[in-house]
Design a protein around this motif. Sequence first.
Motif, PDB file in Angstrom:
ATOM      1  N   LEU A 185      -7.220  20.683  -0.930  1.00 50.45           N
ATOM      2  CA  LEU A 185      -6.924  19.830  -1.325  1.00 50.45           C
ATOM      3  C   LEU A 185      -5.921  19.456  -0.648  1.00 50.45           C
ATOM      4  O   LEU A 185      -4.707  19.864   0.091  1.00 50.45           O
ATOM      5  N   VAL A 186      -6.487  18.048   0.159  1.00 49.09           N
ATOM      6  CA  VAL A 186      -4.753  17.208   0.632  1.00 49.09           C
ATOM      7  C   VAL A 186      -4.452  16.037   0.505  1.00 49.09           C
ATOM      8  O   VAL A 186      -5.595  15.092  -0.318  1.00 49.09           O
ATOM      9  N   VAL A 187      -3.114  15.533  -0.086  1.00 46.63           N
ATOM     10  CA  VAL A 187      -3.099  14.838  -0.385  1.00 46.63           C
ATOM     11  C   VAL A 187      -2.109  13.410   0.244  1.00 46.63           C
ATOM     12  O   VAL A 187      -0.895  13.950   1.142  1.00 46.63           O
ATOM     13  N   LEU A 188      -2.754  12.123   1.085  1.00 44.12           N
ATOM     14  CA  LEU A 188      -2.113  11.893   1.685  1.00 44.12           C
ATOM     15  C   LEU A 188      -1.327  10.481   1.139  1.00 44.12           C
ATOM     16  O   LEU A 188      -2.211   9.972   0.616  1.00 44.12           O
ATOM     17  N   ASP A 189      -0.133  10.388   0.658  1.00 42.91           N
ATOM     18  CA  ASP A 189       0.321   9.154   0.143  1.00 42.91           C
ATOM     19  C   ASP A 189       1.320   8.256   1.821  1.00 42.91           C
ATOM     20  O   ASP A 189       2.311   9.174   2.204  1.00 42.91           O
ATOM     21  N   PHE A 190       1.408   6.866   1.471  1.00 41.47           N
ATOM     22  CA  PHE A 190       1.914   6.323   2.617  1.00 41.47           C
ATOM     23  C   PHE A 190       1.884   4.907   2.405  1.00 41.47           C
ATOM     24  O   PHE A 190       1.003   4.922   1.206  1.00 41.47           O
ATOM     25  N   GLY A 191       3.249   4.684   2.785  1.00 40.85           N
ATOM     26  CA  GLY A 191       2.934   2.897   2.428  1.00 40.85           C
ATOM     27  C   GLY A 191       4.296   2.140   3.653  1.00 40.85           C
ATOM     28  O   GLY A 191       4.939   2.770   3.984  1.00 40.85           O
ATOM     29  N   GLY A 192       3.344   0.979   3.441  1.00 43.02           N
ATOM     30  CA  GLY A 192       4.446   0.593   4.888  1.00 43.02           C
ATOM     31  C   GLY A 192       5.577  -1.079   4.449  1.00 43.02           C
ATOM     32  O   GLY A 192       4.719  -1.025   2.845  1.00 43.02           O
ATOM     33  N   VAL A 193       6.002  -1.103   4.858  1.00 43.17           N
ATOM     34  CA  VAL A 193       7.252  -2.840   4.706  1.00 43.17           C
ATOM     35  C   VAL A 193       6.344  -3.160   5.525  1.00 43.17           C
ATOM     36  O   VAL A 193       6.755  -3.142   6.499  1.00 43.17           O
ATOM     37  N   LEU A 194       6.106  -4.551   4.714  1.00 44.90           N
ATOM     38  CA  LEU A 194       5.668  -6.483   5.171  1.00 44.90           C
ATOM     39  C   LEU A 194       6.981  -6.790   5.182  1.00 44.90           C
ATOM     40  O   LEU A 194       6.438  -7.570   3.973  1.00 44.90           O
ATOM     41  N   ASP A 195       7.318  -7.647   6.251  1.00 47.92           N
ATOM     42  CA  ASP A 195       7.928  -8.925   5.372  1.00 47.92           C
ATOM     43  C   ASP A 195       9.430  -8.143   4.176  1.00 47.92           C
ATOM     44  O   ASP A 195       9.586  -8.904   3.549  1.00 47.92           O
ATOM     45  N   GLY A 196       9.729  -7.159   4.795  1.00 51.38           N
ATOM     46  CA  GLY A 196      10.111  -7.033   3.285  1.00 51.38           C
ATOM     47  C   GLY A 196       9.880  -6.094   2.003  1.00 51.38           C
ATOM     48  O   GLY A 196      10.051  -5.462   0.720  1.00 51.38           O
ATOM     49  N   TYR A 197       8.517  -6.597   1.340  1.00 48.55           N
ATOM     50  CA  TYR A 197       7.769  -6.040   0.574  1.00 48.55           C
ATOM     51  C   TYR A 197       6.320  -5.005   0.803  1.00 48.55           C
ATOM     52  O   TYR A 197       6.252  -4.867   1.904  1.00 48.55           O
ATOM     53  N   CYS A 198       6.612  -3.887  -0.188  1.00 41.12           N
ATOM     54  CA  CYS A 198       6.229  -2.621   0.310  1.00 41.12           C
ATOM     55  C   CYS A 198       4.625  -2.514  -0.112  1.00 41.12           C
ATOM     56  O   CYS A 198       4.818  -3.552  -1.340  1.00 41.12           O
ATOM     57  N   CYS A 199       3.608  -1.702  -0.072  1.00 38.14           N
ATOM     58  CA  CYS A 199       2.724  -1.040  -0.048  1.00 38.14           C
ATOM     59  C   CYS A 199       3.033   0.300  -0.320  1.00 38.14           C
ATOM     60  O   CYS A 199       3.730   0.703  -0.109  1.00 38.14           O
ATOM     61  N   ASP A 200       1.913   1.148  -1.282  1.00 38.29           N
ATOM     62  CA  ASP A 200       1.741   2.410  -1.411  1.00 38.29           C
ATOM     63  C   ASP A 200       0.527   2.488  -2.273  1.00 38.29           C
ATOM     64  O   ASP A 200       0.010   2.222  -3.366  1.00 38.29           O
TER      65      ASP A 200
END
Length: 377
Positions: free
Chosen positions: A228-243
Amino acid sequence: MASPTTAQLSARQRRVRQALDDLTLDALVVTGAANIRYLSNHAGSAGILVLTRESAHLLVDFRYREAVAMLQASPAACPDLRVRDVPASYDEALLACLEELGVATVGFEAAHVTVAKHEWWRRNLEGRRTAIALRPTERAVEQARVIKDAAELATLREAARRIRPVADAAIRAAAEGVSERHLAGIIESAMRDQGYERTAFDTIVASGPHSALPHYRAGDRRLAAGDLVVLDFGGVLDGYCCDLTRTVAIGPPSAEARRLYTAVYDAQQAAIAAVRPGVETSAVDAAARGVLEDRGLGAAFGHGTGHGLGLDVHEEPRITRPRPDVPSVPLQPGMVFTIEPGAYLAGFGGVRIEDDVLVTETGCDVLTDVPRELLSL
Ligand code: GLY
Ligand code: MN
Ligand code: MN
């Protein structure tokens, strides 16, 4: 994406000034970087904002003088901002500013001031011509940030929309023999290609037994059949995060891996279905936790169900069991948070599925649109 407009900043400042009234403070010294940005659009790594009942003062040094001048000449200018130069020490400039403003009772952000700094301020305020009393405040700005305004929602929606191609790239690249670190690099490169300015946190690629470690990062292990592989990532766009988190299988998953995945999937669906205005954060957590407990996995789910998303990747509201330091609160339209239940079995592996949701008038919108079924790669 457009920055918040002057009118939007005015509305934010009005909400925080209401808190000043409630706390009978003459001014608030804002030192939390995200809070400064929220109230002024100044996104530098240094700066102090002093908000009084009538005015706003931004203290910046040489490095940001030109950037702030450009901001103030733009449609995103901070309303009625007085920019004050910091020639040497921020602390000296702050105390001089407070003295000049003639404020007597001044709040500071207890969560964003070190004990050492507070001591220095206190010592250096002694014996001044006019007495200035410092008062700790908590959540004066964070409270306003819990309900996102239109500018924030537009950016958060776009930040979440752009994660789909990143997830696609991760899934294309995940294969037996690829190292966790290599895969993390592919994910981070895809985030840059999508225009995110940086990662929101250290990318997690946790394979095989590592997937049982909720906050593992990415190491040298190579993905192997049966993982099983957990892939957890997120980016910041104009200061705001996704996850976002997805869990995939390398090769056909075992019956135990399927059982774990289905339990977490059902827990996430139950929590998402529970989200609507008026429902307590603790009830959303209980919806996910109840499913996992019913499957005998209560002890395997040792973290909260989610966290607010905004200028910070972990902010209010916290979707957890009620704790003395994190009271349960009723959901309100405009809140944005993750729903990320997981189940982790030491030595075997783990599963987490994470999406970002916005509370609407009637329920919620899931902002992240990435397939959720278990993929065998
Ligand atoms: N990896 C951080 C989080 O999902 O909250
Ligand atoms: Mn995450
Ligand atoms: Mn998260």
